[in-house]
Design an enzyme around this catalytic site. Sequence first.
Site, short mmCIF file in Angstrom:
data_model
loop_
_atom_site.label_atom_id
_atom_site.label_comp_id
_atom_site.label_asym_id
_atom_site.label_seq_id
_atom_site.Cartn_x
_atom_site.Cartn_y
_atom_site.Cartn_z
N ARG A 179 38.34 31.67 47.31
CA ARG A 179 38.30 31.98 45.87
C ARG A 179 39.10 30.97 45.06
O ARG A 179 38.65 30.51 44.00
CB ARG A 179 38.81 33.40 45.60
N ASN A 220 36.27 38.65 46.31
CA ASN A 220 35.97 39.10 47.67
C ASN A 220 35.22 40.42 47.60
O ASN A 220 35.40 41.20 46.67
CB ASN A 220 37.26 39.32 48.46
#
Length: 127
Positions: A52, A70
């Site tokens: 990320r 996520n």
Amino acid sequence: MCPLPLAAAAVAAPRAPLRLLNRGLAAAMSTARSLKSVDYEVFGRVQGVCFRMYTEDEARKIGVVGWVKNTSKGTVTGQVQGPEDKVNSMKSWLSKVGSPSSRIDRTNFSNEKTISKLEYSNFSIRY
């Protein structure tokens, strides 16, 4: 602990100036050329490997807006918006590069469409 990407390390302090910069970027992109929006989901070893953070960094380098997060099933999902050529660059990065420790098995893209204006002013990590 994830090592910071070089660009992130240089600006790991306050993000307010970046937000202002990104708003200007978003406004400029809205008037420049045709804008695209696409949703994505990345499968493979993409959690616990700073995926990320690297995605956020790459999106800002390329100049697209959107988000990444996520999922509970071990994937990473999100949305990218911007000029078509920049969205295509980000799609390629999400399919082939990722973070240094990640392994991308496949990336699914969906809901790709032309939009009249950007829905986000920056690229962010969602929790």
